[in-house]
Design an enzyme around this catalytic site. Structure first.
Site, PDB file in Angstrom:
ATOM      1  N   PRO A  81       0.839  -1.202   0.000  1.00 33.16           N
ATOM      2  CA  PRO A  81       0.000   0.000   0.000  1.00 33.16           C
ATOM      3  C   PRO A  81       0.876   1.255   0.000  1.00 33.16           C
ATOM      4  O   PRO A  81       1.569   1.541   0.964  1.00 33.16           O
ATOM      5  CB  PRO A  81      -0.805  -0.127   1.307  1.00 33.16           C
ATOM      6  CG  PRO A  81       0.036  -0.997   2.188  1.00 33.16           C
ATOM      7  CD  PRO A  81       0.796  -1.918   1.296  1.00 33.16           C
ATOM      8  N   ASP A 102       5.868   2.715   2.076  1.00 31.85           N
ATOM      9  CA  ASP A 102       5.110   1.503   2.358  1.00 31.85           C
ATOM     10  C   ASP A 102       4.305   1.753   3.630  1.00 31.85           C
ATOM     11  O   ASP A 102       4.855   1.799   4.730  1.00 31.85           O
ATOM     12  CB  ASP A 102       6.070   0.326   2.550  1.00 31.85           C
ATOM     13  CG  ASP A 102       5.352  -0.997   2.797  1.00 31.85           C
ATOM     14  OD1 ASP A 102       4.133  -0.971   3.046  1.00 31.85           O
ATOM     15  OD2 ASP A 102       6.021  -2.051   2.743  1.00 31.85           O
ATOM     16  N   HIS A 103       2.982   1.923   3.480  1.00 28.84           N
ATOM     17  CA  HIS A 103       2.148   2.332   4.608  1.00 28.84           C
ATOM     18  C   HIS A 103       1.985   1.222   5.649  1.00 28.84           C
ATOM     19  O   HIS A 103       1.493   1.474   6.751  1.00 28.84           O
ATOM     20  CB  HIS A 103       0.776   2.780   4.104  1.00 28.84           C
ATOM     21  CG  HIS A 103       0.197   3.913   4.890  1.00 28.84           C
ATOM     22  ND1 HIS A 103       0.697   4.312   6.122  1.00 28.84           N
ATOM     23  CD2 HIS A 103      -0.840   4.747   4.647  1.00 28.84           C
ATOM     24  CE1 HIS A 103      -0.017   5.323   6.588  1.00 28.84           C
ATOM     25  NE2 HIS A 103      -0.961   5.608   5.700  1.00 28.84           N
ATOM     26  N   ARG A 104       2.380  -0.012   5.326  1.00 28.81           N
ATOM     27  CA  ARG A 104       2.361  -1.071   6.319  1.00 28.81           C
ATOM     28  C   ARG A 104       3.431  -0.841   7.372  1.00 28.81           C
ATOM     29  O   ARG A 104       3.282  -1.260   8.525  1.00 28.81           O
ATOM     30  CB  ARG A 104       2.601  -2.435   5.672  1.00 28.81           C
ATOM     31  CG  ARG A 104       1.562  -2.840   4.629  1.00 28.81           C
ATOM     32  CD  ARG A 104       2.005  -4.094   3.905  1.00 28.81           C
ATOM     33  NE  ARG A 104       3.304  -3.906   3.242  1.00 28.81           N
ATOM     34  CZ  ARG A 104       3.951  -4.878   2.590  1.00 28.81           C
ATOM     35  NH1 ARG A 104       3.417  -6.085   2.518  1.00 28.81           N
ATOM     36  NH2 ARG A 104       5.114  -4.638   2.008  1.00 28.81           N
ATOM     37  N   ILE A 113       5.469   2.372   7.480  1.00 29.96           N
ATOM     38  CA  ILE A 113       5.773   3.780   7.738  1.00 29.96           C
ATOM     39  C   ILE A 113       4.470   4.563   7.809  1.00 29.96           C
ATOM     40  O   ILE A 113       3.686   4.583   6.850  1.00 29.96           O
ATOM     41  CB  ILE A 113       6.688   4.354   6.639  1.00 29.96           C
ATOM     42  CG1 ILE A 113       7.992   3.547   6.558  1.00 29.96           C
ATOM     43  CG2 ILE A 113       6.989   5.823   6.903  1.00 29.96           C
ATOM     44  CD1 ILE A 113       8.879   3.915   5.388  1.00 29.96           C
TER      45      ILE A 113
END
Length: 446
Positions: A243, A418-420, A422
């Site tokens: 994501p 990477d929103h998982r 950060i």
């Protein structure tokens, strides 16, 4: 004894390769260290060296062959003092010996076959016959009828048998309505159901792009290289599984451009010329050390935080994009970074990068400003946690630090995170640190 030369593993992800070119022929004498062939991997075209000395007897794989699996015999080498003509050809992969066919189920369980045959013919069971589990002597039933009753939940005691001497047979159970099963049989059936492992769900089929029909227009079809196939696979994987969150800042470049000019004047005697990108690599590395929550890698069960900044620099090559790595960019001088980037970019364009020169990296930078691109969003290079996309510096009206209006050279930089791994706030902190280092560039030299 002849030695089989096999397709080597030239990168951790390599499963097959293309034997691009043979540099020897049958009959050539080679020694350790001689270059035998050029092999195109999923990353680059690399040279394959001989390990042993001897005479090339057979080239088993013609040059230009695609999809050669790792471990496949590609040539045969006769040792020194051995007759080359006597050397055996490469042995094919040993095929497993055929295993004997399994015995049929009915042959393995004659008792079950006898039960069914006896019942089908209306005969009583053989003497000493015992069904699975304890047999209730008060109810006369065949073992097959008992198993069927347990499965259907039929109470045998309530049935009248049509078999010999009133024995309950399969047909009686099939005609009966489901009811309460005997306690002992029900418990055994429940235990068997609980003990049986649940079937694993089949894995989802991989997404395969549907081949588009080629229109009837004059065209040229170019075969995909291993590098291009790898780029397509990894970028598709990144966009499907990672994501992305995008954060953009505008950065004034005037102070950085002035410092670059002064540094290039002092480095001219050493033959070193800094580019803006070299300084931006240093700025990103220092920003990652200042905001370590962005210098990370996401795994299914861990978050890996790195203690140094290795920056992957995107380089365009004739075969596709590749990202050689400047290791320890946070501690190297900008002149050293400039030298390494130049060397790595040259090796990348020639397809001569070694695996250790493009593997790893904690973050990436992609600069398309040289093409006049104002702003773009880059795709994360997994398993890294972020990539910085740098646009062109251009003159723009802006508010100066003293609140006056003026014109400055401004660059747009976009971080893909990477929103998982950060959070948005941590990504914003990194972009702020990057902007401050570029606008006050003396911090790059400290």
């Amino acid at each position: 004894m002849a030695i089989e030369i096999k397709m080597p593993t030239l990168s951790p992800t390599m499963e097959e390769g293309t034997l691009a070119k043979w540099l020897v022929k049958a009959g050539d004498v080679v020694k350790s260290g001689d270059i035998l062939a050029e092999i195109e991997t999923d990353k680059a075209t690399m040279e394959f060296e001989a390990v042993d000395e001897g005479t090339i007897v057979v080239l088993a794989v013609p040059e230009g062959t695609d999809g050669v699996k790792v471990g496949t015999v590609i040539a045969t080498l006769a040792m020194e003092g051995e007759e080359a003509s006597a050397a055996p050809p490469p042995s094919p992969a040993a095929s497993p010996a055929p295993s004997p066919a399994p015995a049929k189920a009915e042959a393995a369980s004659p008792a079950a076959r006898t039960e069914e045959q006896a019942e089908d013919h209306g005969l009583p069971p053989s003497p000493g016959e015992q069904p699975g589990g304890e047999r209730d002597e008060r109810v006369k039933a065949s073992p097959l009828a008992r198993r069927l009753a347990a499965a259907k939940g039929v109470e045998l005691a309530g049935l009248s048998g049509s078999g010999p001497n009133g024995r309950i047979v399969k047909a009686d159970v099939e005609r009966a309505e489901p009811g309460a099963a005997p306690v002992t049989v029900a418990k055994e059936a429940a235990s068997a159901i609980e003990a049986a492992p649940a079937p694993a769900p089949p894995p989802p089929p991989p997404l395969q792009p549907k081949a588009a029909a080629v229109p009837d227009i004059p065209h040229e079809a170019t075969k995909l290289s291993n590098v291009r196939k790898t780029i397509a696979r990894r970028l598709t994987e990144s966009k499907q599984t990672v994501p992305h969150i995008y954060l953009t800042v505008d950065v004034r470049l005037d102070a950085l451009l002035k410092l670059r000019g002064e540094l290039n004047s002092s480095l001219e005697s050493r033959g070193i010329k800094l580019s803006v990108n070299d300084l931006l690599v240093k700025a990103l590395a220092l920003s990652l050390m200042a905001e370590p929550k962005c210098n990370v890698m996401f795994t299914p069960d861990q978050l890996i935080t790195f203690w140094r900044a290795d920056i992957s620099v995107a380089v365009s090559t004739p075969t596709g994009l590749i990202t050689p790595v400047v290791t320890e960019a946070d501690t190297k001088s900008v002149s050293r970074i400039a030298t390494e980037v130049k060397e790595l970019a040259g090796l990348a364009r020639d397809g001569k990068l070694k695996p250790e020169q493009y593997q790893g990296g904690t973050a990436s930078i992609s600069n398309m400003g040289m093409y006049g691109i104002k702003q773009f969003d880059a795709v994360i290079n997994p398993p890294q946690g972020m990539i910085l996309a740098v646009g062109a510096g251009e003159k723009r009206p802006c508010v100066m630090p003293d609140d006056s209006l003026g014109v400055a050279t401004v660059m747009s930089a976009t971080g893909s995170f990477d929103h998982r791994a950060i959070d948005g706030a941590d990504g914003a902190a990194l972009m702020r640190a990057f902007r401050e280092l570029v606008e006050k560039p003396l911090g790059l030299l400290a």
